[in-house]
Design an enzyme around this catalytic site. Sequence first.
Site, mmCIF file in Angstrom:
data_model
loop_
_atom_site.group_PDB
_atom_site.id
_atom_site.type_symbol
_atom_site.label_atom_id
_atom_site.label_comp_id
_atom_site.label_asym_id
_atom_site.label_seq_id
_atom_site.Cartn_x
_atom_site.Cartn_y
_atom_site.Cartn_z
ATOM 1 N N ARG A 20 0.845 -1.185 0.000
ATOM 2 C CA ARG A 20 0.000 0.000 0.000
ATOM 3 C C ARG A 20 0.892 1.250 0.000
ATOM 4 O O ARG A 20 2.019 1.221 0.494
ATOM 5 C CB ARG A 20 -0.918 0.019 1.221
ATOM 6 C CG ARG A 20 -1.809 -1.219 1.346
ATOM 7 C CD ARG A 20 -2.545 -1.208 2.683
ATOM 8 N NE ARG A 20 -3.434 -2.354 2.823
ATOM 9 C CZ ARG A 20 -3.071 -3.519 3.381
ATOM 10 N NH1 ARG A 20 -1.827 -3.669 3.857
ATOM 11 N NH2 ARG A 20 -3.931 -4.525 3.483
ATOM 12 N N LYS A 67 -1.313 -2.927 8.118
ATOM 13 C CA LYS A 67 -2.444 -2.489 8.932
ATOM 14 C C LYS A 67 -2.433 -3.197 10.285
ATOM 15 O O LYS A 67 -2.027 -4.343 10.398
ATOM 16 C CB LYS A 67 -3.760 -2.789 8.206
ATOM 17 C CG LYS A 67 -4.040 -1.859 7.023
ATOM 18 C CD LYS A 67 -5.410 -2.152 6.444
ATOM 19 C CE LYS A 67 -5.785 -1.167 5.348
ATOM 20 N NZ LYS A 67 -7.124 -1.446 4.794
ATOM 21 N N HIS A 69 -3.042 2.680 -5.751
ATOM 22 C CA HIS A 69 -3.752 1.417 -5.502
ATOM 23 C C HIS A 69 -3.918 0.600 -6.786
ATOM 24 O O HIS A 69 -4.056 -0.622 -6.728
ATOM 25 C CB HIS A 69 -5.107 1.691 -4.861
ATOM 26 C CG HIS A 69 -5.502 0.663 -3.849
ATOM 27 N ND1 HIS A 69 -4.839 0.494 -2.647
ATOM 28 C CD2 HIS A 69 -6.482 -0.284 -3.855
ATOM 29 C CE1 HIS A 69 -5.395 -0.490 -1.969
ATOM 30 N NE2 HIS A 69 -6.383 -0.982 -2.679
ATOM 31 N N ARG A 92 -1.181 -1.755 -6.948
ATOM 32 C CA ARG A 92 -1.427 -2.891 -6.042
ATOM 33 C C ARG A 92 -2.335 -3.912 -6.728
ATOM 34 O O ARG A 92 -2.088 -5.120 -6.678
ATOM 35 C CB ARG A 92 -2.048 -2.379 -4.746
ATOM 36 C CG ARG A 92 -2.306 -3.430 -3.664
ATOM 37 C CD ARG A 92 -2.594 -2.702 -2.362
ATOM 38 N NE ARG A 92 -3.270 -3.547 -1.384
ATOM 39 C CZ ARG A 92 -2.646 -4.367 -0.540
ATOM 40 N NH1 ARG A 92 -1.326 -4.483 -0.576
ATOM 41 N NH2 ARG A 92 -3.332 -5.076 0.334
ATOM 42 N N HIS A 132 -3.422 -9.237 3.351
ATOM 43 C CA HIS A 132 -4.866 -9.337 3.571
ATOM 44 C C HIS A 132 -5.146 -10.260 4.753
ATOM 45 O O HIS A 132 -4.613 -11.371 4.811
ATOM 46 C CB HIS A 132 -5.573 -9.902 2.334
ATOM 47 C CG HIS A 132 -5.686 -8.921 1.219
ATOM 48 N ND1 HIS A 132 -5.817 -9.295 -0.102
ATOM 49 C CD2 HIS A 132 -5.712 -7.552 1.209
ATOM 50 C CE1 HIS A 132 -5.902 -8.223 -0.854
ATOM 51 N NE2 HIS A 132 -5.844 -7.161 -0.091
ATOM 52 N N TYR A 147 -9.541 -10.301 -7.124
ATOM 53 C CA TYR A 147 -8.682 -10.319 -8.306
ATOM 54 C C TYR A 147 -8.936 -11.519 -9.208
ATOM 55 O O TYR A 147 -8.511 -11.531 -10.356
ATOM 56 C CB TYR A 147 -7.215 -10.291 -7.881
ATOM 57 C CG TYR A 147 -6.887 -9.087 -7.033
ATOM 58 C CD1 TYR A 147 -6.855 -7.812 -7.587
ATOM 59 C CD2 TYR A 147 -6.658 -9.212 -5.673
ATOM 60 C CE1 TYR A 147 -6.587 -6.706 -6.814
ATOM 61 C CE2 TYR A 147 -6.383 -8.108 -4.888
ATOM 62 C CZ TYR A 147 -6.354 -6.856 -5.463
ATOM 63 O OH TYR A 147 -6.096 -5.756 -4.692
#
Length: 293
Positions: free
Chosen positions: A143, A167, A237, A240, A263, A272
């Site tokens: 990110r 994150k 993004h 990404r 993730h 995806y």
Amino acid sequence: MIDKFIRYIQTEKRYSLHTVNAYRRDLEQFFYYVKTQYESDDLLSVDDFMIRSFIIELKDKTLENRTINRKLSTLRAFYRFCLREKLIEKMPITGVKSMKQSKEIAKFVSEQEMEAFSFQESDDFCEVRNELVFEILYQTGMRQAELRTLCDDDVMLDTLLIKVHGKRNKDRLIPIGSMLAKKIDRYKSIRDIQFPDRGDVVLIVDNKGRAASPKFIYNVVHKILMEVTSIEQKSPHVLRHTFATHLLNRGADIRAIQKLMGHSSLSSTQVYTHNTIDKLKDVYRISHPYGEG
């Protein structure tokens, strides 16, 4: 009560500042609605009827289903917290269903477009830095926020690994190729000559030697993508999305991609697969004797 919940997601759940602010805005909007429509300032006495009427008002304001569902997610998290703290006896939102929404297909740059574009050889700091920003995002799938917080020590050129701070303070290791490692090493040499007295330890700096801002990274990527592709969205993004799609198209395991991207849920990575399925359909139509039939 809202402040107590916000402290909880900040300190215990360690949500990002962006997420925390979104939760606060959603709860304050709901609190204002309950207070004005039902003359109550007690969120603990809310029932499912009041939540349903809140959803109807949001629909009347023509908010997208995705936005409404995010607000519902906020309310679910808030009332789960209240239930855990024994402030309520049951969830008032249990019978409220999320709105139907179409699955958004991730936009990405095609392999042909990426291969057709090349950077010009340069010793100029800004050009070397801009190329590196683009290459790191595309070759690692991280990110833009993760790129901005990368420090020199996070890049292990001897082992070809980058430690990414993701994150909720979850770290992960991403492998890199030798060519990218050489570009990072060259960039650092030029950067340290350009800004010999900088005190910051971050890898990527702006034109004044300061830590790069989100807008700065966006502008760098957007300018390059203008030359690379014609797709409408041209943000960090997109790189990404491009990283994940290209890996899937070349047969990478989806769970490996999940780990590379950081993730927490496989469902986040599965978006995806829509792009991959479209490519498989094209291969079938072209290759199978009855594909066009």
